[in-house]
Design an enzyme around this catalytic site. Structure first.
Site, PDB file in Angstrom:
ATOM      1  N   GLU A 127       0.900  -1.432  -0.376  1.00 53.92           N
ATOM      2  CA  GLU A 127       0.270  -0.122   0.122  1.00 53.92           C
ATOM      3  C   GLU A 127       0.959   1.192  -0.060  1.00 53.92           C
ATOM      4  O   GLU A 127       2.178   0.816   1.096  1.00 53.92           O
ATOM      5  CB  GLU A 127      -1.038  -0.221   1.081  1.00 53.92           C
ATOM      6  CG  GLU A 127      -1.591   0.904   1.246  1.00 53.92           C
ATOM      7  CD  GLU A 127      -2.801   1.299   2.177  1.00 53.92           C
ATOM      8  OE1 GLU A 127      -2.786   0.524   3.235  1.00 53.92           O
ATOM      9  OE2 GLU A 127      -3.773   1.744   2.372  1.00 53.92           O
ATOM     10  N   GLU A 304      -5.924  -3.529  12.015  1.00 57.13           N
ATOM     11  CA  GLU A 304      -5.600  -4.013  11.025  1.00 57.13           C
ATOM     12  C   GLU A 304      -6.853  -5.273  11.362  1.00 57.13           C
ATOM     13  O   GLU A 304      -6.880  -5.356  10.230  1.00 57.13           O
ATOM     14  CB  GLU A 304      -4.397  -4.090  10.890  1.00 57.13           C
ATOM     15  CG  GLU A 304      -2.555  -3.288  11.613  1.00 57.13           C
ATOM     16  CD  GLU A 304      -3.046  -2.348  10.771  1.00 57.13           C
ATOM     17  OE1 GLU A 304      -3.621  -2.444   9.692  1.00 57.13           O
ATOM     18  OE2 GLU A 304      -2.943  -1.256  11.017  1.00 57.13           O
ATOM     19  N   HIS A 307      -9.650  -3.739  10.044  1.00 59.31           N
ATOM     20  CA  HIS A 307      -9.443  -3.951   8.405  1.00 59.31           C
ATOM     21  C   HIS A 307     -10.016  -4.750   7.382  1.00 59.31           C
ATOM     22  O   HIS A 307     -10.106  -4.427   6.219  1.00 59.31           O
ATOM     23  CB  HIS A 307      -7.802  -3.647   8.057  1.00 59.31           C
ATOM     24  CG  HIS A 307      -7.651  -1.969   7.933  1.00 59.31           C
ATOM     25  ND1 HIS A 307      -8.941  -0.801   7.595  1.00 59.31           N
ATOM     26  CD2 HIS A 307      -6.344  -1.331   8.354  1.00 59.31           C
ATOM     27  CE1 HIS A 307      -8.189   0.115   6.984  1.00 59.31           C
ATOM     28  NE2 HIS A 307      -6.872  -0.380   8.323  1.00 59.31           N
ATOM     29  N   GLU A 326     -10.142   4.251   5.803  1.00 59.63           N
ATOM     30  CA  GLU A 326      -8.866   4.700   7.095  1.00 59.63           C
ATOM     31  C   GLU A 326     -10.185   4.806   8.479  1.00 59.63           C
ATOM     32  O   GLU A 326     -10.299   4.844   9.368  1.00 59.63           O
ATOM     33  CB  GLU A 326      -7.118   4.926   6.963  1.00 59.63           C
ATOM     34  CG  GLU A 326      -6.605   4.336   5.699  1.00 59.63           C
ATOM     35  CD  GLU A 326      -6.462   3.318   6.920  1.00 59.63           C
ATOM     36  OE1 GLU A 326      -6.651   3.033   7.733  1.00 59.63           O
ATOM     37  OE2 GLU A 326      -6.075   2.479   6.416  1.00 59.63           O
TER      38      GLU A 326
HETATM   39  N1  TRP Z   1      -3.744   0.753   5.700  1.00 61.84           N
HETATM   40  C1  TRP Z   1      -2.302   1.194   6.881  1.00 61.84           C
HETATM   41  C2  TRP Z   1      -2.724   1.396   8.350  1.00 61.84           C
HETATM   42  O1  TRP Z   1      -3.608   2.334   8.122  1.00 61.84           O
HETATM   43  C3  TRP Z   1      -0.955   1.987   6.833  1.00 61.84           C
HETATM   44  C4  TRP Z   1      -0.451   2.112   5.355  1.00 61.84           C
HETATM   45  C5  TRP Z   1      -0.673   2.651   4.374  1.00 61.84           C
HETATM   46  C6  TRP Z   1       1.109   2.197   5.202  1.00 61.84           C
HETATM   47  N2  TRP Z   1       0.380   3.175   3.494  1.00 61.84           N
HETATM   48  C7  TRP Z   1       1.634   2.216   3.930  1.00 61.84           C
HETATM   49  C8  TRP Z   1       2.213   1.458   6.967  1.00 61.84           C
HETATM   50  C9  TRP Z   1       2.759   2.037   3.752  1.00 61.84           C
HETATM   51  C10 TRP Z   1       3.404   1.556   5.727  1.00 61.84           C
HETATM   52  C11 TRP Z   1       3.559   1.532   4.068  1.00 61.84           C
HETATM   53  O2  TRP Z   1      -3.446   0.251   9.022  1.00 61.84           O
HETATM   54 ZN    ZN Z   2      -5.420   1.282   8.498  1.00 60.81          ZN
END
Ligand code: TRP
Ligand code: ZN
Length: 876
Positions: A127, A304, A307, A326
């Site tokens: 991500e 997490e 999610h 989020e």
């Molecule tokens: N989706 C993750 C969360 O909110 C966080 C996240 C997004 C992330 N981009 C990232 C973590 C890049 C590490 C590196 O839980």
């Molecule tokens: Zn998240």
């Protein structure tokens, strides 16, 4: 920059031209390279109107394409075009099999996006757009596919090979290599892909779901950290139970894995069935972990896990919709933490963060709505606004609908959109459809940036026995948005009579949610026979700034009598802010400082009262932070804020010394450590009292802190005591303890981070030189984001007096770090830049120095998109 990076707009969204039915990946991991074989079953998207559209694959410029075939044949040259990170294939049939082989270099990947190595083990972070650093793929969240992944590596070095889903096959090859194949039956976007290979150990447990299925739970870490995994396991089990009870959501695979890694750009990542965590958000043990970190572990594990539904089963159509997953998931984890611990304490902590960091973001050059409408680099939009304000927006829907209708709405949302990639509009629509409540005007929260301000005046009419509240709303201009339409704002209020009793309101209750919808609006309460004191924005029912001309005596009255715990704390904050702002204003004209005795009286009353929630007592007795006062300032006077705050702390300490000592001693118990809410509350009150005692500068209390340091059996007490001694005037005693601490903990990376942070935050003179010399200490590693955050970011964000040194040395130091980091790790470089972007809030002399450093960064060649976007927007 050789070429100005492109701006991506929400309004340009189009559906993908092709869909991927299945993805089969094979990774050959070596020390000097990794080969990725991909086989995609591709078909034209019936929803795409252009019948001859080409297929856009994303692949980072560094990917080396070894081979590419369609249905087994190479493509002719005219049909393949590589442009920047795009690989465009044209003249394609309706359905076909696309095969590719790609060479990548995880062993030299310092950006920590895509496939990289952390302490000798392979791991991924996909991500938002990291998958395109692994292989050529339609790397966009609305392209979902089932994945089957084979990982092959040296068996000795990498005995554990993981990917999403269930392990289905394993085998051994020649030359000591082995492989495992994983299958994830749930279609997912590429950003949820994960792979791990390393010498890992694990703990295992299980969870039986509400329908009676047994799920295997496994948490992996390096062997030395095996004793720090139990708390995360317990938190995971609690989260699974809570999501069943509160949202009716059941886990869907037979296995759930978490892996702890040391090199990680953020907190953690919700990859389907295989979460990857920053060690700082998963490891916990009383000896090495503070209470704050225990709570963070619980919260992030929950986040997490949640999610899996809000993000994975129902995902985002495009990255402008990031807050869909989020904001909702932060709201869910906040409610979980509130249920597991103290609801009021959790709310106070979240609101403090919002009011400092998010409000500052809303007032700065990067301000954006929770659903942005353009970006250059999406990584720059993993922000306080998208996460925390996004969660507040979901909370407001919860408040407007009430818990039952909100649950109906979330059920409908999950049912209607299971397996889809959707938008924030789909979320609001589901809430509207399930509840029948009109959220038309409410949608402005999604596309208007800025923090709304409520200006409230009141009037009491004895004749008519009426009390009237007039609410006027405004919202400051933000980049690209000069004018805003009025927001729909749930304003929770209560009224207290002169004796401190709550009055019944129009709805027959003691609390009522007023729906503010107009630019100016009056609410009338009937049958009120004396002027009440209003309790406004109870529970922080909306992310706004509230202005009402409270008298200091009224704030003391609310502190003592309000039934809403959040509002009692908020009254104490307002009293503190009011008093501090007066002294800050006098500071620059050398007015002698004197403390309004009402603050002392208010603190004394709280310290003397028995039976109060200790966590809340310590929150109420904490003065508004330097960051909050800065955010509230028209022009930030760093030294004035710091010195006024220290003056008041010292004054309170002398005035209330016996009470602080009494509460310290009472709460300094010799009992086994436990991270439950009551024990955390006790330690937080105790350590707050100790900090006031040390503020008297009496040697006996410095001695007391040293004793606590020596005798403590847990990191919370040890770290608090160490920070107090290290930041005291007795630099000899400070250095002695710091040395002792390092000698004791040098092998515990996360504890060493505390040691770095304490030194970085020391407000006394010479901090920058100490930070610079720590950069050469073996404890520091400029490639590890946790080290960078602990040392550099803490110095720049939590040591304002030194960072904002008049000679500009702090600014220059930060700019040097950004320039170094820009190539190495753009995500971290761009995040670390934040303090410099706030230059407009400072006086002219600081503005010039800060801007000069931004200009210097801006002029560098080869700026990453990440840094370029933030620097260029800050210089406007
Ligand atoms: N989706 C993750 C969360 O909110 C966080 C996240 C997004 C992330 N981009 C990232 C973590 C890049 C590490 C590196 O839980
Ligand atoms: Zn998240």
């Amino acid at each position: 920059m050789s070429q100005e990076p492109k701006v991506i707009y929400l309004k340009d969204y189009t559906v993908p031209s092709f869909l991927i039915e299945s993805t089969e990946l094979r990774f050959e991991l070596f020390e000097e390279e990794t080969i990725v074989h991909a086989e995609l079953k591709v078909k034209r998207n019936p929803a795409c109107e252009k019948s001859a559209a080409s297929l856009e694959l994303f692949g980072h410029e560094e990917l080396e394409l070894i081979e590419l075939t369609i249905d087994g044949a190479a493509l002719d040259e005219k049909s393949v075009q590589r442009e920047g990170e795009l690989l465009i294939l044209s003249s394609l049939p309706e359905t076909f099999v696309l095969k590719s082989s790609t060479r990548i270099h995880p062993e030299t990947n310092t950006a920590l996006e895509g496939l990289y190595k952390s302490d000798g083990m392979f791991c991924t972070q996909c991500e938002a757009e990291g998958f395109r650093r692994i292989t050529f793929f339609p790397d966009r969240p609305d392209v979902m596919s089932v994945f089957r992944t084979t990982v092959e590596a040296d068996k000795k070095r990498y005995p554990v090979l993981l990917s999403n889903g269930n392990p289905v096959k394993t085998g051994e090859n020649a030359e000591g290599r082995h492989w495992v194949t994983w299958e994830d039956p749930f279609p997912k976007p590429a950003y949820l892909f994960a792979l791990v290979a390393g010498d890992l150990k694990c703990i295992e447990d299980s969870f039986t779901t509400m329908s009676g299925r047994e799920v295997k739970l496994v948490i992996y870490a390096e062997e030395k950290d095996l004793d720090k995994l139990d708390y995360a396991m317990l938190s995971l089990q609690k989260s699974m139970k809570w999501d069943e009870e509160v949202y009716g959501r059941e886990y869907d695979l037979d296995i759930y894995m978490i892996v702890a890694v040391d090199f990680f750009n953020m907190g953690a990542m919700e990859n389907k069935g295989l979460n990857i965590f920053n060690t700082s958000c998963v490891l916990a043990n009383p000896k090495t972990t503070t209470d704050a970190s225990f709570q963070r572990v619980e919260g992030v594990v929950a986040h997490e896990y949640f999610h899996n539904w809000s993000g994975n089963r129902v995902t985002c159509r495009d990255w402008f919709q990031l807050s869909l997953k989020e904001g909702f998931t932060v709201f869910r984890d906040a409610e979980f933490s509130a249920d597991m611990n103290s609801r009021t304490v959790k709310r106070v902590e979240d609101v403090s963060l919002l009011r400092t960091a998010q409000f500052a973001e809303d007032a700065g050059p990067m301000a954006h709505p929770i659903r942005p409408d353009s970006f250059i680099e999406i990584s720059n939009f993993y922000t306080m606004t998208v996460y925390e304000k996004g969660a507040e927006v979901v909370r407001m829907i919860h408040t407007l609908l009430g818990p039952e209708l909100f649950r109906k709405g979330s059920d409908l949302y999950f049912e209607r959109h299971d397996g889809q990639a959707v938008t924030t509009e789909d979320f609001v629509q589901a809430m509207e459809d399930a509840s029948g409540k009109d959220l038309g005007q409410f949608r402005a929260w999604y596309h208007q940036a800025g923090t709304p301000e409520l200006h409230i005046t009141d009037e009491f009419d004895g004749q008519k026995e009426e009390y009237r509240l007039t609410v006027r709303q405004t919202c400051p201009a933000t980049p690209g948005q000069d004018k805003k339409t009025p927001f729909q704002i749930p304003l929770s209020v209560g009224l207290l009579d002169q004796e401190g009793n709550e009055l019944r309101l129009t709805n027959g209750e003691y609390s009522e949610v007023l729906e503010v919808t107009e630019a100016e609006q009056t609410f009338v309460f009937k049958g009120i026979n004396a002027k009440p004191v209003p309790s406004l924005l109870r529970g922080f029912s909306a992310p706004v700034k509230l202005h009402y001309a409270y008298q200091r005596d009224e704030l003391m009255f609310l502190m003592a009598n309000d039934t809403d715990g959040f509002s009692r704390w908020d009254a104490a904050q307002k009293l503190g802010v009011d008093i501090m702002q007066e002294l800050i204003g006098g500071y620059s004209v050398d007015r002698p400082m004197a403390l309004d005795s009402r603050l002392i009286a208010a603190y004394r009353a709280v310290l003397e009262a028995d039976g109060l929630d200790k966590a809340m007592v310590s929150k109420v007795l904490t003065l508004p932070s330097q960051a909050y006062l800065s955010e509230l300032s028209e022009v930030i006077d760093v030294d004035a804020i710091h010195n006024v705050r220290e003056f008041i702390r010292k004054k309170l300490a002398f005035e209330l010394e016996p009470l602080f000592l009494k509460r310290y001693q009472e709460n300094n118990l010799e009992v086994d450590y436990s991270p439950d809410a009551d024990s955390i509350a006790r330690r937080s009150l105790k350590n707050l009292c100790l900090s006031y005692l040390v503020a008297t500068q009496k040697t006996e209390y410095l001695q007391l802190a040293k004793e606590q340091y020596a005798q403590s059996d847990n990191m919370t007490d040890m770290q608090s005591a160490l920070a107090l001694v290290a930041h005291s005037d007795d630099k000899v005693a400070g250095a002695e303890l710091l040395d002792d601490f390092y000698a004791q903990w040098k092998d515990e990376s996360l504890v060493v981070n505390l040691w770095l942070s304490i030194q970085a935050a020391d407000p006394s003179e010479g901090a920058l030189a100490r930070v610079e010399s720590l950069m050469h200490h073996p404890a520091f590693d400029a490639k590890n984001p946790n080290k960078l955050r602990s040392l550099i970011s803490v110095f720049c964000a939590q040591n304002p007096v030194n960072f904002h040194a008049k000679d500009g040395s702090g600014y220059q130091f930060l700019a040097d770090r950004i320039i170094e980091l820009n190539a190495q790790n753009p995500q971290i470089a761009s995040r670390m830049l934040t303090p410099l972007t706030r230059w407009k809030k400072y006086a002219a002399d600081r503005q010039v120095l800060m801007r000069a450093q931004l200009e210097r960064i801006h002029q560098c060649d080869d700026l990453s998109k990440d840094v370029f976007e933030v620097v260029s927007k800050s210089l406007v």
